[in-house]
Enzyme design. Sequence first.
Site, mmCIF file in Angstrom:
data_model
loop_
_atom_site.group_PDB
_atom_site.id
_atom_site.type_symbol
_atom_site.label_atom_id
_atom_site.label_comp_id
_atom_site.label_asym_id
_atom_site.label_seq_id
_atom_site.Cartn_x
_atom_site.Cartn_y
_atom_site.Cartn_z
ATOM 1 N N CYS A 85 -2.712 -12.780 -5.342
ATOM 2 C CA CYS A 85 -3.702 -12.362 -4.351
ATOM 3 C C CYS A 85 -4.340 -13.598 -3.726
ATOM 4 O O CYS A 85 -4.793 -14.498 -4.435
ATOM 5 C CB CYS A 85 -4.752 -11.509 -5.056
ATOM 6 S SG CYS A 85 -6.299 -11.326 -4.178
ATOM 7 N N GLU A 86 -4.354 -13.648 -2.413
ATOM 8 C CA GLU A 86 -4.915 -14.832 -1.750
ATOM 9 C C GLU A 86 -6.437 -14.878 -1.826
ATOM 10 O O GLU A 86 -7.032 -15.921 -1.546
ATOM 11 C CB GLU A 86 -4.452 -14.912 -0.295
ATOM 12 C CG GLU A 86 -5.002 -13.858 0.614
ATOM 13 C CD GLU A 86 -4.454 -13.977 2.028
ATOM 14 O OE1 GLU A 86 -5.205 -13.632 2.953
ATOM 15 O OE2 GLU A 86 -3.309 -14.388 2.213
ATOM 16 N N HIS A 87 -7.079 -13.783 -2.211
ATOM 17 C CA HIS A 87 -8.545 -13.772 -2.286
ATOM 18 C C HIS A 87 -9.069 -14.337 -3.602
ATOM 19 O O HIS A 87 -10.125 -14.971 -3.629
ATOM 20 C CB HIS A 87 -9.076 -12.352 -2.090
ATOM 21 C CG HIS A 87 -8.668 -11.761 -0.784
ATOM 22 N ND1 HIS A 87 -8.244 -10.461 -0.648
ATOM 23 C CD2 HIS A 87 -8.587 -12.303 0.446
ATOM 24 C CE1 HIS A 87 -7.936 -10.230 0.620
ATOM 25 N NE2 HIS A 87 -8.133 -11.326 1.292
ATOM 26 N N HIS A 88 -8.343 -14.071 -4.712
ATOM 27 C CA HIS A 88 -8.827 -14.519 -6.020
ATOM 28 C C HIS A 88 -7.796 -15.349 -6.777
ATOM 29 O O HIS A 88 -8.071 -15.821 -7.866
ATOM 30 C CB HIS A 88 -9.201 -13.307 -6.888
ATOM 31 C CG HIS A 88 -10.179 -12.393 -6.224
ATOM 32 N ND1 HIS A 88 -9.796 -11.241 -5.570
ATOM 33 C CD2 HIS A 88 -11.520 -12.482 -6.083
ATOM 34 C CE1 HIS A 88 -10.876 -10.657 -5.056
ATOM 35 N NE2 HIS A 88 -11.928 -11.385 -5.355
ATOM 36 N N GLN A 126 -1.035 -7.440 -0.248
ATOM 37 C CA GLN A 126 0.027 -6.440 -0.311
ATOM 38 C C GLN A 126 0.376 -5.891 1.068
ATOM 39 O O GLN A 126 1.551 -5.679 1.376
ATOM 40 C CB GLN A 126 -0.389 -5.309 -1.254
ATOM 41 C CG GLN A 126 0.678 -4.242 -1.421
ATOM 42 C CD GLN A 126 0.326 -3.224 -2.470
ATOM 43 O OE1 GLN A 126 -0.452 -3.502 -3.391
ATOM 44 N NE2 GLN A 126 0.883 -2.041 -2.358
ATOM 45 N N HIS A 154 -3.218 -4.597 -9.162
ATOM 46 C CA HIS A 154 -3.861 -5.862 -8.820
ATOM 47 C C HIS A 154 -4.808 -6.273 -9.942
ATOM 48 O O HIS A 154 -5.754 -5.544 -10.239
ATOM 49 C CB HIS A 154 -4.640 -5.711 -7.514
ATOM 50 C CG HIS A 154 -3.761 -5.484 -6.323
ATOM 51 N ND1 HIS A 154 -3.597 -6.418 -5.329
ATOM 52 C CD2 HIS A 154 -2.989 -4.424 -5.970
ATOM 53 C CE1 HIS A 154 -2.765 -5.947 -4.411
ATOM 54 N NE2 HIS A 154 -2.384 -4.740 -4.774
ATOM 55 N N CYS A 156 -7.002 -8.438 -9.848
ATOM 56 C CA CYS A 156 -8.365 -8.661 -9.350
ATOM 57 C C CYS A 156 -9.178 -7.361 -9.392
ATOM 58 O O CYS A 156 -10.397 -7.407 -9.469
ATOM 59 C CB CYS A 156 -8.352 -9.253 -7.943
ATOM 60 S SG CYS A 156 -7.527 -8.251 -6.708
#
Length: 197
Positions: A85-88, A126, A154, A156
């Site tokens: 995941c590019e956010h976390h 995703q 996920h 996250c």
Amino acid sequence: MPDAADRPDDRLDALADGARRMLALLGEDPERDGLVRTPRRVAESLAWLTRGTGCDAADAVGDATFDVPRDNMVLVRDVEFYSLCEHHMLPFYGRAHVAYIPDGRVVGLSKIPRVVEVYARRLQVQERLGEQVADALEAVLRPRGVGVVLDAVHLCMMMRGVEKQNARTVTSALRGAFRDDARTRDEFLRLAHGAPR
């Protein structure tokens, strides 16, 4: 002349330095016995997990397309994928179901999982992953339609934030006949969501 950070060993060294600093910022002692080699392992792991960055479908497919007078759906189901995941920067993983309707051209079946892999092995979301796989197959094959369904969990969502361990995320990307023809779309979704073997 390329920047020193562009050389693989230099990039790994820089990543390891960053991981060492992160350990210290977390209150750990990067020099303690269990962590001495962790920064290098983290660097190598991140390089491996994001190895699809900078690659595209042409790299994955190569010359494995063939002229075949076929126009029935081709579906490769239950393709396992793993991404970050590019956010976390936490993993998400699941299964991809990828189909296309040829317009006189087919691709070697093993190349479909390779295309999924190219786009999964990078910092990702995703929703974009499914779109990139669909776009790539559309560009390489010029088929009558492409359908991609991703079903993933996920970390996250499981380990932090809402902490929902049983939540699954399902996304789809539909092109051509899969988007415009209800019968084709229904057939694809029925086959994609059929009972796993």
